[in-house]
Write a protein that holds these residues in place. Structure first.
Motif, PDB file in Angstrom:
ATOM      1  N   GLY A 244      31.119  58.530  27.239  1.00 49.18           N
ATOM      2  CA  GLY A 244      32.321  59.350  27.006  1.00 49.18           C
ATOM      3  C   GLY A 244      31.973  60.820  26.891  1.00 49.18           C
ATOM      4  N   GLY A 245      31.136  61.303  27.822  1.00 49.28           N
ATOM      5  CA  GLY A 245      30.698  62.699  27.754  1.00 49.28           C
ATOM      6  C   GLY A 245      31.634  63.669  28.453  1.00 49.28           C
TER       7      GLY A 245
ATOM      8  N   ILE B 264      34.805  64.724  21.669  1.00 49.88           N
ATOM      9  CA  ILE B 264      33.627  64.647  20.801  1.00 49.88           C
ATOM     10  C   ILE B 264      32.351  64.450  21.643  1.00 49.88           C
TER      11      ILE B 264
ATOM     12  N   ARG C 113      35.444  60.412  34.784  1.00 52.68           N
ATOM     13  CA  ARG C 113      35.875  61.606  35.532  1.00 52.68           C
ATOM     14  C   ARG C 113      34.687  62.434  36.008  1.00 52.68           C
TER      15      ARG C 113
ATOM     16  N   ASN D 268      30.102  56.403  22.154  1.00 50.83           N
ATOM     17  CA  ASN D 268      31.211  57.287  21.789  1.00 50.83           C
ATOM     18  C   ASN D 268      32.500  56.996  22.567  1.00 50.83           C
ATOM     19  N   ALA D 269      32.394  56.541  23.829  1.00 50.37           N
ATOM     20  CA  ALA D 269      33.599  56.365  24.656  1.00 50.37           C
ATOM     21  C   ALA D 269      34.603  55.457  23.943  1.00 50.37           C
ATOM     22  N   GLY D 270      35.856  55.835  24.008  1.00 43.81           N
ATOM     23  CA  GLY D 270      36.883  55.013  23.365  1.00 43.81           C
ATOM     24  C   GLY D 270      38.261  55.449  23.795  1.00 43.81           C
TER      25      GLY D 270
ATOM     26  N   ILE E 216      37.105  48.430  25.813  1.00 46.96           N
ATOM     27  CA  ILE E 216      36.451  49.741  25.845  1.00 46.96           C
ATOM     28  C   ILE E 216      35.888  50.145  24.484  1.00 46.96           C
ATOM     29  N   ASN E 217      36.578  49.735  23.399  1.00 45.15           N
ATOM     30  CA  ASN E 217      36.118  50.174  22.073  1.00 45.15           C
ATOM     31  C   ASN E 217      35.114  49.230  21.419  1.00 45.15           C
TER      32      ASN E 217
ATOM     33  N   SER F 121      35.740  55.169  13.343  1.00 45.93           N
ATOM     34  CA  SER F 121      36.946  55.918  12.985  1.00 45.93           C
ATOM     35  C   SER F 121      37.224  55.641  11.511  1.00 45.93           C
TER      36      SER F 121
ATOM     37  N   PRO G 249      35.066  59.440  12.384  1.00 43.67           N
ATOM     38  CA  PRO G 249      35.915  60.638  12.320  1.00 43.67           C
ATOM     39  C   PRO G 249      37.346  60.291  11.892  1.00 43.67           C
ATOM     40  N   SER G 250      38.025  61.304  11.344  1.00 40.69           N
ATOM     41  CA  SER G 250      39.481  61.152  11.166  1.00 40.69           C
ATOM     42  C   SER G 250      40.113  61.876  12.360  1.00 40.69           C
ATOM     43  N   THR G 251      41.399  62.159  12.284  1.00 40.58           N
ATOM     44  CA  THR G 251      42.075  62.726  13.461  1.00 40.58           C
ATOM     45  C   THR G 251      41.342  63.977  13.950  1.00 40.58           C
ATOM     46  N   THR G 252      41.045  63.989  15.230  1.00 40.10           N
ATOM     47  CA  THR G 252      40.237  65.063  15.821  1.00 40.10           C
ATOM     48  C   THR G 252      40.980  65.641  17.013  1.00 40.10           C
TER      49      THR G 252
ATOM     50  N   GLU H  25      41.159  64.990  23.711  1.00 40.28           N
ATOM     51  CA  GLU H  25      42.145  64.480  24.680  1.00 40.28           C
ATOM     52  C   GLU H  25      42.581  63.068  24.335  1.00 40.28           C
TER      53      GLU H  25
ATOM     54  N   PHE I 221      44.722  61.703  22.302  1.00 42.65           N
ATOM     55  CA  PHE I 221      46.150  61.346  22.251  1.00 42.65           C
ATOM     56  C   PHE I 221      46.872  61.614  23.579  1.00 42.65           C
TER      57      PHE I 221
HETATM   58  N1  LIG Z   1      40.419  62.000  18.467  1.00 44.28           N
HETATM   59  C1  LIG Z   1      40.563  61.347  17.322  1.00 44.28           C
HETATM   60  O1  LIG Z   1      41.502  61.603  16.546  1.00 44.28           O
HETATM   61  C2  LIG Z   1      39.546  60.304  16.919  1.00 44.28           C
HETATM   62  C3  LIG Z   1      39.537  59.879  15.585  1.00 44.28           C
HETATM   63  C4  LIG Z   1      38.618  58.919  15.192  1.00 44.28           C
HETATM   64  C5  LIG Z   1      37.724  58.392  16.117  1.00 44.28           C
HETATM   65  N2  LIG Z   1      37.750  58.821  17.405  1.00 44.28           N
HETATM   66  C6  LIG Z   1      36.791  58.212  18.341  1.00 44.28           C
HETATM   67  O2  LIG Z   1      35.983  59.229  18.894  1.00 44.28           O
HETATM   68  C7  LIG Z   1      35.505  58.803  20.172  1.00 44.28           C
HETATM   69  C8  LIG Z   1      35.701  59.945  21.169  1.00 44.28           C
HETATM   70  O3  LIG Z   1      37.088  60.207  21.296  1.00 44.28           O
HETATM   71  P1  LIG Z   1      37.661  61.677  21.547  1.00 44.28           P
HETATM   72  O4  LIG Z   1      38.501  62.025  20.396  1.00 44.28           O
HETATM   73  O5  LIG Z   1      36.590  62.604  21.937  1.00 44.28           O
HETATM   74  O6  LIG Z   1      38.658  61.362  22.760  1.00 44.28           O
HETATM   75  P2  LIG Z   1      38.661  61.837  24.288  1.00 44.28           P
HETATM   76  O7  LIG Z   1      38.639  63.321  24.398  1.00 44.28           O
HETATM   77  O8  LIG Z   1      39.810  61.101  24.905  1.00 44.28           O
HETATM   78  O9  LIG Z   1      37.282  61.269  24.858  1.00 44.28           O
HETATM   79  C9  LIG Z   1      37.110  59.913  25.143  1.00 44.28           C
HETATM   80  C10 LIG Z   1      35.926  59.768  26.088  1.00 44.28           C
HETATM   81  O10 LIG Z   1      35.744  58.380  26.392  1.00 44.28           O
HETATM   82  C11 LIG Z   1      35.678  58.237  27.806  1.00 44.28           C
HETATM   83  N3  LIG Z   1      36.216  56.950  28.206  1.00 44.28           N
HETATM   84  C12 LIG Z   1      37.414  56.393  27.870  1.00 44.28           C
HETATM   85  N4  LIG Z   1      37.583  55.204  28.478  1.00 44.28           N
HETATM   86  C13 LIG Z   1      36.454  55.014  29.232  1.00 44.28           C
HETATM   87  C14 LIG Z   1      36.022  53.977  30.093  1.00 44.28           C
HETATM   88  N5  LIG Z   1      36.787  52.885  30.345  1.00 44.28           N
HETATM   89  N6  LIG Z   1      34.812  54.092  30.708  1.00 44.28           N
HETATM   90  C15 LIG Z   1      34.037  55.174  30.477  1.00 44.28           C
HETATM   91  N7  LIG Z   1      34.389  56.198  29.655  1.00 44.28           N
HETATM   92  C16 LIG Z   1      35.590  56.116  29.049  1.00 44.28           C
HETATM   93  C17 LIG Z   1      36.509  59.385  28.366  1.00 44.28           C
HETATM   94  O11 LIG Z   1      36.055  59.729  29.668  1.00 44.28           O
HETATM   95  P3  LIG Z   1      36.843  59.431  31.039  1.00 44.28           P
HETATM   96  O12 LIG Z   1      38.299  59.452  30.755  1.00 44.28           O
HETATM   97  O13 LIG Z   1      36.379  60.518  31.949  1.00 44.28           O
HETATM   98  O14 LIG Z   1      36.329  58.081  31.443  1.00 44.28           O
HETATM   99  C18 LIG Z   1      36.148  60.496  27.397  1.00 44.28           C
HETATM  100  O15 LIG Z   1      34.958  61.119  27.794  1.00 44.28           O
HETATM  101  C19 LIG Z   1      36.281  57.519  20.515  1.00 44.28           C
HETATM  102  O16 LIG Z   1      35.458  56.408  20.269  1.00 44.28           O
HETATM  103  C20 LIG Z   1      37.448  57.539  19.540  1.00 44.28           C
HETATM  104  O17 LIG Z   1      37.888  56.233  19.234  1.00 44.28           O
HETATM  105  C21 LIG Z   1      38.638  59.770  17.833  1.00 44.28           C
END
Ligand SMILES: NC(=O)c1ccc[n+]([C@@H]2O[C@H](COP(=O)([O-])OP(=O)(O)OC[C@H]3O[C@@H](n4cnc5c(N)ncnc54)[C@H](OP(=O)(O)O)[C@@H]3O)[C@@H](O)[C@H]2O)c1
Length: 270
Positions: free
Chosen positions: A14-15, A19, A40, A91-93, A114-115, A147, A190-193, A196, A198
């Motif tokens: 998830g680079g 995050i 992507r 990290n991907a989720g 995925i998670n 999370s 993490p909490s809400t960050t 992308e 959402f």
């Molecule tokens: N944002 C929050 O509020 C929050 C809170 C707590 C925990 N988290 C956790 O933090 C982590 C990172 O999330 P983020 O907030 O940085 O969200 P994000 O900006 O949406 O990033 C998610 C990343 O995961 C990748 N991904 C998603 N589905 C995938 C798949 N099927 N195969 C490969 N890559 C995939 C995306 O890349 P592509 O779309 O390019 O594949 C993207 O790089 C996640 O595990 C999320 O659950 C987020």
């Protein structure tokens, strides 16, 4: 024990955004060699350009982590280039919002895939290469990005909470299984960050907002991830609001249920 990231070989899933992207940049700035994956390709190419100055380096692989063939390609890459892995960052989720009953089986399976299943299976395949890092006198680590919802579930995110709880339970068990081999299993929640996340929800009930307490930047969370890695912190929950929710849920579960029912579920005439 302090873990050095200089010259460490690090795989980050998830680079391409949020995050994971911020973490890749910080790792390269600290001298690590990073393999970043995501779907992507254009985003990964941007990341490569932004990290060109080093002092570390970055390589990228495009693909869907839920696809076993892509996971095998990642392992083949490590086999062909590094022949060891110092750090794996799961990290991907992705999430979804809406009532459980109104969604179908497909949403539950995709969220779990995925998670939870993908990071668990990727980890299984990475273990021989993490072991190989032990031989080079480094202490390897698996960092799972969970999370706050790995610790206290909330309504309208039932599938996501289930997947993140699963990740936490699996991490706890694996941590103990790997103690004797000196492979650390770390978890950052993490909490809400601001990311992308959402915008990329797999499914969302129209008009549904995500109620959140506080909001950190992806950069702040990535800095915390670096700290967790360097200091080998087994579990870290982020933000005052996040820790408060977990604490309330643990000691006052009924009050927390009441609060969530009242404030986290939009009422029809509100
Ligand atoms: N944002 C929050 O509020 C929050 C809170 C707590 C925990 N988290 C956790 O933090 C982590 C990172 O999330 P983020 O907030 O940085 O969200 P994000 O900006 O949406 O990033 C998610 C990343 O995961 C990748 N991904 C998603 N589905 C995938 C798949 N099927 N195969 C490969 N890559 C995939 C995306 O890349 P592509 O779309 O390019 O594949 C993207 O790089 C996640 O595990 C999320 O659950 C987020």
């Amino acid at each position: 024990m302090r873990r050095s990231l200089i010259d460490a070989k690090v795989l980050v899933t998830g680079g391409s955004s949020g995050i994971g992207r911020a973490l890749c940049k910080k790792l390269v700035q600290r001298g690590a060699h990073v393999l970043a994956t995501a779907r992507r390709e254009d985003r990964l190419q941007d990341l490569e350009r932004e990290c060109r100055q080093g002092p570390g380096s970055i390589q990228t692989l495009t693909g869907d982590l839920a696809d076993p063939l892509h996971r095998h390609a990642v392992i083949d890459w490590i086999d062909g280039h590094w022949r060891k892995l110092d750090v794996l960052v799961n990290n991907a989720g992705a999430g979804a919002i809406g009532r459980f009953e109104q969604a179908g089986e497909e949403r539950l399976r995709r969220i779990m895939e995925i998670n939870f299943f993908a990071p668990a299976e990727l980890t299984r395949e990475c273990l021989p290469w993490l072991r190989a890092a032990c031989a080079s006198k480094r202490r390897p680590a698996i960092l799972n990005i969970g999370s706050v919802l790995s610790h206290r579930a909330v309504p309208l995110k039932s599938e996501y909470c289930a997947a993140k709880f699963a990740m936490r339970g699996w991490s706890e068990a694996l941590r103990v299984e790997l103690v004797a081999e000196r492979i650390d299993v770390l978890m950052l929640s993490p909490s809400t960050t601001k990311s992308e996340f959402f915008d990329s929800l797999l499914e969302s009930t129209p008009g549904q907002k995500s109620p959140s307490v506080g909001s950190m930047s992806a950069d702040q969370v990535a800095e915390e991830a670096i700290r967790v890695l360097i200091r080998s912190k087994r579990e870290r929950i982020l933000s005052w609001g996040g820790r408060m929710l977990v604490w309330l849920g643990r000691f006052f579960p009924r009050l927390t249920d009441w609060f969530l029912e009242r404030f986290a579920i939009p009422k029809p005439n509100a």
